[in-house]
Design a protein around this motif. Structure first.
Motif, PDB file in Angstrom:
ATOM      1  N   LEU A  16      40.139  14.144  38.939  1.00  0.00           N
ATOM      2  CA  LEU A  16      40.782  13.824  39.988  1.00  0.00           C
ATOM      3  C   LEU A  16      39.751  14.120  41.195  1.00  0.00           C
ATOM      4  O   LEU A  16      39.478  15.327  41.227  1.00  0.00           O
ATOM      5  CB  LEU A  16      42.018  14.465  40.047  1.00  0.00           C
ATOM      6  CG  LEU A  16      43.309  14.007  39.465  1.00  0.00           C
ATOM      7  CD1 LEU A  16      44.438  14.859  39.562  1.00  0.00           C
ATOM      8  CD2 LEU A  16      43.611  12.649  39.902  1.00  0.00           C
TER       9      LEU A  16
ATOM     10  N   ASP B  29      38.828  16.067  44.623  1.00  0.00           N
ATOM     11  CA  ASP B  29      39.727  16.827  45.427  1.00  0.00           C
ATOM     12  C   ASP B  29      38.709  17.487  46.395  1.00  0.00           C
ATOM     13  O   ASP B  29      37.591  16.932  46.649  1.00  0.00           O
ATOM     14  CB  ASP B  29      39.965  18.017  44.384  1.00  0.00           C
ATOM     15  CG  ASP B  29      38.764  18.738  43.832  1.00  0.00           C
ATOM     16  OD1 ASP B  29      38.759  18.629  42.525  1.00  0.00           O
ATOM     17  OD2 ASP B  29      37.718  18.849  44.304  1.00  0.00           O
TER      18      ASP B  29
ATOM     19  N   PHE C  99      37.529  20.384  47.277  1.00  0.00           N
ATOM     20  CA  PHE C  99      36.434  21.376  47.073  1.00  0.00           C
ATOM     21  C   PHE C  99      35.104  20.728  46.433  1.00  0.00           C
ATOM     22  O   PHE C  99      34.106  21.129  46.585  1.00  0.00           O
ATOM     23  CB  PHE C  99      36.921  22.305  46.011  1.00  0.00           C
ATOM     24  CG  PHE C  99      38.246  23.026  46.335  1.00  0.00           C
ATOM     25  CD1 PHE C  99      39.449  22.784  45.828  1.00  0.00           C
ATOM     26  CD2 PHE C  99      37.930  23.921  47.391  1.00  0.00           C
ATOM     27  CE1 PHE C  99      40.451  23.467  46.236  1.00  0.00           C
ATOM     28  CE2 PHE C  99      39.392  24.720  47.924  1.00  0.00           C
ATOM     29  CZ  PHE C  99      40.505  24.229  47.158  1.00  0.00           C
ATOM     30  N   SER C 100      35.347  19.470  45.700  1.00  0.00           N
ATOM     31  CA  SER C 100      34.251  19.009  45.247  1.00  0.00           C
ATOM     32  C   SER C 100      34.547  17.572  45.102  1.00  0.00           C
ATOM     33  O   SER C 100      35.488  16.946  44.247  1.00  0.00           O
ATOM     34  CB  SER C 100      33.969  19.684  43.850  1.00  0.00           C
ATOM     35  OG  SER C 100      35.079  19.482  43.138  1.00  0.00           O
ATOM     36  N   GLN C 101      33.807  16.741  45.416  1.00  0.00           N
ATOM     37  CA  GLN C 101      34.001  15.143  45.222  1.00  0.00           C
ATOM     38  C   GLN C 101      33.500  14.840  44.008  1.00  0.00           C
ATOM     39  O   GLN C 101      32.985  15.536  43.067  1.00  0.00           O
ATOM     40  CB  GLN C 101      33.204  14.337  46.026  1.00  0.00           C
ATOM     41  CG  GLN C 101      33.726  14.408  47.680  1.00  0.00           C
ATOM     42  CD  GLN C 101      32.969  15.595  48.519  1.00  0.00           C
ATOM     43  OE1 GLN C 101      31.848  16.054  48.316  1.00  0.00           O
ATOM     44  NE2 GLN C 101      33.665  16.213  49.313  1.00  0.00           N
ATOM     45  N   ARG C 102      34.049  13.693  43.622  1.00  0.00           N
ATOM     46  CA  ARG C 102      33.832  13.174  42.165  1.00  0.00           C
ATOM     47  C   ARG C 102      32.443  13.187  41.994  1.00  0.00           C
ATOM     48  O   ARG C 102      31.490  12.552  42.843  1.00  0.00           O
ATOM     49  CB  ARG C 102      34.430  11.634  42.214  1.00  0.00           C
ATOM     50  CG  ARG C 102      34.542  11.039  40.987  1.00  0.00           C
ATOM     51  CD  ARG C 102      34.703   9.491  41.262  1.00  0.00           C
ATOM     52  NE  ARG C 102      36.143   9.269  41.435  1.00  0.00           N
ATOM     53  CZ  ARG C 102      37.098   9.110  40.554  1.00  0.00           C
ATOM     54  NH1 ARG C 102      36.515   9.067  39.358  1.00  0.00           N
ATOM     55  NH2 ARG C 102      38.256   8.796  40.663  1.00  0.00           N
TER      56      ARG C 102
ATOM     57  N   ARG D 275      38.620  19.971  55.242  1.00  0.00           N
ATOM     58  CA  ARG D 275      37.160  19.599  55.682  1.00  0.00           C
ATOM     59  C   ARG D 275      36.908  18.567  56.428  1.00  0.00           C
ATOM     60  O   ARG D 275      35.818  18.124  56.669  1.00  0.00           O
ATOM     61  CB  ARG D 275      36.395  19.922  54.596  1.00  0.00           C
ATOM     62  CG  ARG D 275      36.420  21.391  54.149  1.00  0.00           C
ATOM     63  CD  ARG D 275      35.236  21.637  53.452  1.00  0.00           C
ATOM     64  NE  ARG D 275      35.392  23.056  52.487  1.00  0.00           N
ATOM     65  CZ  ARG D 275      34.581  23.473  51.809  1.00  0.00           C
ATOM     66  NH1 ARG D 275      33.440  22.992  51.456  1.00  0.00           N
ATOM     67  NH2 ARG D 275      34.899  24.742  51.092  1.00  0.00           N
TER      68      ARG D 275
ATOM     69  N   ARG E 252      40.209  17.013  62.317  1.00  0.00           N
ATOM     70  CA  ARG E 252      41.168  17.884  61.897  1.00  0.00           C
ATOM     71  C   ARG E 252      42.043  18.379  63.223  1.00  0.00           C
ATOM     72  O   ARG E 252      43.094  18.771  63.437  1.00  0.00           O
ATOM     73  CB  ARG E 252      41.165  18.788  60.811  1.00  0.00           C
ATOM     74  CG  ARG E 252      40.082  19.764  61.085  1.00  0.00           C
ATOM     75  CD  ARG E 252      39.405  20.089  59.820  1.00  0.00           C
ATOM     76  NE  ARG E 252      38.183  20.892  59.900  1.00  0.00           N
ATOM     77  CZ  ARG E 252      38.238  22.284  60.177  1.00  0.00           C
ATOM     78  NH1 ARG E 252      39.281  23.007  60.297  1.00  0.00           N
ATOM     79  NH2 ARG E 252      37.242  22.981  60.477  1.00  0.00           N
TER      80      ARG E 252
ATOM     81  N   SER F  26      45.047  33.722  51.778  1.00  0.00           N
ATOM     82  CA  SER F  26      43.680  33.811  51.517  1.00  0.00           C
ATOM     83  C   SER F  26      43.341  32.551  50.638  1.00  0.00           C
ATOM     84  O   SER F  26      43.797  32.211  49.773  1.00  0.00           O
ATOM     85  CB  SER F  26      43.254  35.129  50.714  1.00  0.00           C
ATOM     86  OG  SER F  26      42.054  34.882  49.967  1.00  0.00           O
TER      87      SER F  26
ATOM     88  N   GLU G  14      40.766  32.419  48.699  1.00  0.00           N
ATOM     89  CA  GLU G  14      40.581  33.186  47.342  1.00  0.00           C
ATOM     90  C   GLU G  14      41.864  32.700  46.402  1.00  0.00           C
ATOM     91  O   GLU G  14      41.223  32.475  45.331  1.00  0.00           O
ATOM     92  CB  GLU G  14      40.183  34.405  47.297  1.00  0.00           C
ATOM     93  CG  GLU G  14      38.573  34.334  48.164  1.00  0.00           C
ATOM     94  CD  GLU G  14      38.097  35.876  47.771  1.00  0.00           C
ATOM     95  OE1 GLU G  14      38.756  36.911  47.173  1.00  0.00           O
ATOM     96  OE2 GLU G  14      37.061  35.906  47.879  1.00  0.00           O
ATOM     97  N   LEU G  15      43.020  32.666  46.877  1.00  0.00           N
ATOM     98  CA  LEU G  15      44.008  32.515  46.108  1.00  0.00           C
ATOM     99  C   LEU G  15      43.981  30.721  45.539  1.00  0.00           C
ATOM    100  O   LEU G  15      44.237  30.587  44.244  1.00  0.00           O
ATOM    101  CB  LEU G  15      45.376  32.519  46.722  1.00  0.00           C
ATOM    102  CG  LEU G  15      45.522  34.116  47.297  1.00  0.00           C
ATOM    103  CD1 LEU G  15      47.017  34.253  47.824  1.00  0.00           C
ATOM    104  CD2 LEU G  15      45.601  34.987  46.116  1.00  0.00           C
TER     105      LEU G  15
ATOM    106  N   GLU H  37      41.181  28.949  45.460  1.00  0.00           N
ATOM    107  CA  GLU H  37      39.863  28.985  44.829  1.00  0.00           C
ATOM    108  C   GLU H  37      39.968  29.670  43.348  1.00  0.00           C
ATOM    109  O   GLU H  37      39.334  29.068  42.606  1.00  0.00           O
ATOM    110  CB  GLU H  37      38.805  29.763  45.396  1.00  0.00           C
ATOM    111  CG  GLU H  37      38.235  28.823  46.541  1.00  0.00           C
ATOM    112  CD  GLU H  37      37.216  29.740  47.559  1.00  0.00           C
ATOM    113  OE1 GLU H  37      36.624  29.234  48.802  1.00  0.00           O
ATOM    114  OE2 GLU H  37      36.974  30.928  47.265  1.00  0.00           O
TER     115      GLU H  37
ATOM    116  N   LEU I 273      54.209  29.888  48.065  1.00  0.00           N
ATOM    117  CA  LEU I 273      53.650  30.979  49.037  1.00  0.00           C
ATOM    118  C   LEU I 273      53.946  30.757  50.460  1.00  0.00           C
ATOM    119  O   LEU I 273      54.023  31.591  51.395  1.00  0.00           O
ATOM    120  CB  LEU I 273      52.398  31.293  48.985  1.00  0.00           C
ATOM    121  CG  LEU I 273      51.706  31.915  47.657  1.00  0.00           C
ATOM    122  CD1 LEU I 273      50.094  32.129  47.465  1.00  0.00           C
ATOM    123  CD2 LEU I 273      52.311  33.515  47.745  1.00  0.00           C
TER     124      LEU I 273
END
Lengths: 592, 384
Positions: free
Chosen positions: A15, A17, A19-22, A417, A421, A487, A489-490, A492, A512
């Motif tokens: 999928l 997403d 954070f990182s593209q396909r 990102r 935005r 955060s 990091e939660l 990530e 959360l």
């Protein structure tokens, strides 16, 4: 070792997403296809949908308002402005508006700030009463507060004047005056100043004051040279906040000012709408909006600056309280008097009237005529039940739509990102500058021409759109902090653990964010259940809400019915606020 | 096992400020484009604990996040065993999404999900596996309890994760990273959030787990003591480049350049030029006299070099120098400071001020003339 190591050359099936593209299957061909593909996945679709909806809600009312005001029969024209300002009382109206806004702001400021200082920094008695009084604007809507004060202090039969007639043989107050309006508005919003300033006093590092004392300053010098300069940004903020609120406010000027033709911007707009001159109403609306834009921007700028101020550290200090000494008794009496005047009396007068067969002076004989008839009649009244249903559907519905929408919008703004935005952020805040009545005018412009495929004018859905638009900024106020405090990091770490975008949302982010979103949801329910100013211009017979019902019965002079509805509404709001507090909500501390 | 080749990650000026840790210093803010990771290559062997060490802004965290897939590098290649995690500019384009890389990671803040119980935190990586290869509930339960047992957290399983102490949270984060038995575990400054005492004890614990469980890991830290104590090998980084890779002892004793010598521990530097060889020693002319150095490689006469010597590599006595021994200086103590287990003296030798560490029994008052001696083996040569 996990099963299924991946082919080293192969594209990775996934999928796409944030954070990182396909993985790119082949760099040259299929660029458009890939772009199209990414556009179609669930995540992108959700985000695009939200941007479109938010943009539509925020922009269409303003665009149509401007178009409808300036364009007449397809040509640019200033005719609306001419019509709007061509009445003899124009300067009086401007003067009234300013006097009303500034007067009530100053009154609220003086009362709110002194009470806040007393509550936070001294050992005054009845502290909890002060905090309870701070909830009055949440529990008693402006509409009811104004009606209650009319009952308390109208010239002939008001309870307060009855008392003064008895002692000095003449009435002492006349509610139907500019001063009356200022008093009602000022005392109604004073609790906002109280909360605002209490927060400022509480977050002030007491060592700043203590060091002044150690340096040899007297308490008075300390107050003058240290305390006041330190909270000055909060002063300005509080005054601006309530002044903007007053100039946008409709209920009080309408109920108190209209009968005696004391016009301010909002009541004049209403007057023009009733004369079916939407163009003139639009012209006045644009001017009113400009004023409130200036106020809101000044406020936003001030808030930005205030962050630089070292006083507001967000740390909870436990400042040493000042011993009031001999003043303790009198100040406690003032606090008690304030509580009775602004919380107890308005509610009691509604309660008293709600039991009467017809509206009358306060007498002890009247107690003998008490009955539940008004309530019984209400419960037999189909329109009442329809309004209750409409109010509940609208407030729960708009709160839910808003919180889902701003939850996603906040993610876009805080975590996304993608380009633009910040624009999403600004779009969600745009309705903040539109006073309720102006929103009503603007939405009339929109849905009389209706850009949507379904007809909403004349249904309760136009009210749903109005509420959703108006309270979107409030929702965003709750959603953004509830996300920023999580955060990254939660997320990530969930991502590294192998979770997809949806799994991260479902298992980590949404759970959360829920407490913050719930608090916003409750706040919007409380605010929208008593919405009057935009509903008044948009409702249609058969689609009344509770606030409209109160307005209509008040117009007909059926004050006993008004009181009965009012009492029920207040009790419901008390229930909701109590539940919210039990749930640990941060409702009351929201200052606007 | 882990192979990184020619990794490059460039941040635009604006982004560099946002990037959590690296590239956040004042200097890089001015420049438009920051090469946060600049042609970095290294290889981590099976069961190794490989440390990326460097000051903040050196690119170590960006490198780690690139391995995890949380950053997308601009070029280079990252492979774990036979899997290509990332490749760009090397004949293929691969960027495997983070959630498919099958790695374990311990974050600086531990990133423990506060709304979940300890058990659920650890179970999460097993629960998010695609349905067709997901283990059954019972198997997940067994595996979670097994790893909690290893981490001595069994009693905590039903506790809310936020109720744990700092050390327990750290073990929980480790348990979560290891529950899927990944080939590689990434650790991002996992000890930096703890107080000094706890940090030290957890350092040993971490080393024990590493040994007993035979984990391959990449460890990021700015703390050289931590790096020296824990690592199988260390890569010292600066400005996105690797300065030196080696075993801790090699890095400490034979720094490849002045940066490494300065960053790892403290060093005294003396510049000079190479002179003739004398048996096993190389003679070096410095402004503090001629010194003997143990060095294998031969240097051309006249080559500029820098000599580095650790404060504890110099011995000091309050007697007058004999004048006959090699590598001997006379100097004068300027100040001293008591460090508990040792006493640091600043000694002036000609133009130089040298830091000399003496055992705590030896403490010499400022103003005293002293003799300093350096074993040739304690002098390391850095090309100037």
């Amino acid at each position: 070792m996990r099963e299924g190591t991946l082919d080293s050359d192969g594209p990775v099936e996934a999928l796409p997403d944030e954070f990182s593209q396909r993985a790119d299957p082949d760099p040259e061909g299929g660029r458009i296809w890939r772009w199209f593909n990414r556009l179609l996945d669930a995540k992108s679709l959700t985000l695009i949908l939200i941007v479109v909806v938010v943009g539509y809600l925020a922009i269409t009312p303003l665009a149509y308002l401007i178009h409808g005001t300036f364009v007449d029969d397809g040509a640019l024209s200033m005719d609306s402005f001419r019509r709007a300002y061509e009445f003899s009382g124009i300067w009086e109206m401007v003067y009234n508006s300013l006097a009303y806004a500034i007067g009530s702001a100053l009154l609220a400021f003086v009362i709110g700030t002194s009470l806040a200082y007393v509550a936070i920094r001294t050992n005054v008695r009845f502290k909890s009463l002060l905090v309870a009084t701070a909830l009055v604007p949440l529990i008693i809507p402006g509409l009811l507060y104004a009606i209650a004060w009319i009952m308390l202090s109208s010239e002939r039969i008001g309870f307060i004047n009855q008392v003064s007639n008895f002692f000095i043989d003449r009435p002492i107050v006349n509610i139907y005056s500019l001063w009356g309006m200022i008093w009602v508005e000022g005392t109604h919003v004073a609790p906002l100043v109280f909360l605002f300033m209490a927060a400022a006093f509480r977050s002030m590092d007491p060592s700043l004051e203590e060091s002044a004392l150690v340096c040899g300053a007297s308490r008075w010098t300390m107050l003058r040279k240290v305390t006041i300069p330190l909270v000055r940004p909060a002063f300005t903020g509080a005054i601006l906040l309530v002044a903007v609120k007053a100039i946008e406010g409709f209920e009080i000027p309408a109920l108190i000012g209209l009968p005696t033709r004391i016009y301010v911007f909002t009541s004049r707009i209403y007057f023009e709408v009733q004369n079916f001159d939407l163009g003139a109403a639009g012209a006045l609306s644009i001017n009113l909006m400009l004023i409130s834009v200036i106020g809101v921007f000044a406020l936003a700028k001030l808030r930005g600056n205030a962050r630089d101020y070292a006083t507001v550290t967000g740390k909870g200090f436990r400042p040493q309280t000042i011993d009031l000494g001999r003043a303790k008794g009198p100040i406690a009496a003032v606090v008690l008097f304030w509580f009775i005047l602004t919380a107890v009396l308005p509610f009691l007068v509604l309660l008293y009237t709600s039991f009467l067969p017809y509206y009358q002076k306060f007498t002890f004989e009247a107690f003998g005529k008490f009955s539940w008839d008004n309530y019984a009649n209400l419960f037999d009244n189909r329109i009442f039940w329809a309004s209750v249903r409409n109010s509940l559907v609208l407030s729960f519905g708009s709160a839910t739509i808003i919180m889902v929408m701003v939850g996603i919008a906040a993610w876009l703004v805080v975590r996304g990102r993608m380009r633009g935005r910040n624009m999403v952020d600004q779009l969600t805040f745009l309705p903040m500058v539109v006073p309720g009545l102006v929103m009503g005018v603007a939405l009339s412009f929109v849905y009389l021409r209706n850009p949507l495929p379904i007809q909403v004018y004349g249904t309760i859905w136009i009210l749903m759109i109005a509420y959703t638009t108006r309270f979107m900024p409030y929702g965003m106020r709750y959603a953004v902090p509830s996300l920023t405090q999580i955060s990254p990091e939660l997320e990530e770490s969930a991502h590294v653990s192998g979770a997809t975008w949806w799994q991260i949302n479902r298992r980590i982010l949404i759970p959360l964010m829920i407490p913050g979103l719930m608090a916003g949801w409750i706040y919007i329910v409380i605010t929208s259940i008593r919405e009057l100013s935009s509903s008044l211009l948009l409702y249609s017979p058969g689609n009344e809400v509770l606030a409209i019902l109160i307005w209509i019965y008040n117009d007909k002079g059926e004050l006993t019915t008004v009181s009965a509805i009012g009492v029920l509404l207040v009790l419901t709001l008390i229930l909701i606020v109590t539940v919210a507090y039990k749930l640990g909500g941060r409702i009351g501390l929201q200052t606007d | 096992m882990l192979v990184i080749e020619n990794l490059v990650k460039i941040f635009e000026g604006e982004k560099a400020r946002r990037s959590r840790q690296d590239g956040g210093d004042g200097e890089s803010r001015k420049t438009k484009e920051i090469r946060a990771v600049d042609d970095v290559s290294f290889e981590v062997k099976e069961r190794e604990m490989f440390t990326l060490l460097g000051p903040s802004g050196c690119g170590k965290t960006t490198t780690l996040r690139s391995i995890a897939g949380l950053e997308r590098p601009d070029s280079g290649e990252i492979r774990v065993s036979d899997r290509v995690l990332f490749s760009m500019g090397k004949g293929r384009k691969v960027h495997m999404p983070t959630n498919q890389r099958q790695l374990g990671m311990v974050f600086q803040s531990y990133a423990i999900w506060p709304h979940m119980k300890v058990f659920d935190n650890v179970a999460f990586p097993l629960q998010v596996v695609p349905r067709k290869s997901r283990a059954s509930k019972e198997v997940i339960r067994e595996r979670v309890m097994a790893i909690l047992e290893t981490m001595e957290l069994t009693e905590m399983a039903t506790r809310q994760a936020t109720k744990l102490s700092g050390g327990q949270q750290q073990r929980l984060a480790l348990a979560r990273a290891m529950v899927t038995e990944p080939e590689l575990i990434l650790l991002d400054e996992p000890l930096s959030n703890l107080d000094a005492k706890l940090r030290e004890s957890l350092r040993f614990e971490l080393k024990r787990f590493q040994r007993e469980l035979g984990i391959t890991s990449v460890y990021v830290t700015h703390d050289q003591v931590e790096a020296l104590a824990l690592s199988s090998r260390i890569a010292v980084m600066k400005d996105g480049k690797i300065m030196q890779v080696g075993r801790p002892r090699d890095i400490y004793e034979k720094p490849a350049n002045q940066f490494v010598a300065e960053f790892i521990g403290t060093s005294n530097f003396i510049s000079g030029t190479a002179s003739n060889r004398e048996g096993e020693f190389l003679l070096v002319d410095t402004d503090a006299g001629q010194l003997r150095v143990t060095v294998e490689t031969s240097l051309p006469v006249g080559a500029p070099i820098i000599l580095a010597v650790r404060p504890e590599g110099i011995s000091m006595s309050a007697e007058a120098p004999t004048g006959t021994e090699p590598n001997e200086w006379s100097g004068e103590v300027i100040t001293r400071s008591f460090l508990g287990d040792s006493v640091d003296h600043i000694v002036r030798v000609g133009e130089h001020e040298l830091r000399v560490r003496a055992p705590s029994a030896v403490s010499i008052a400022p103003g005293t003339a002293v003799a300093l001696r350096v074993d040739p083996a304690n002098l390391s040569v850095i090309p100037g």
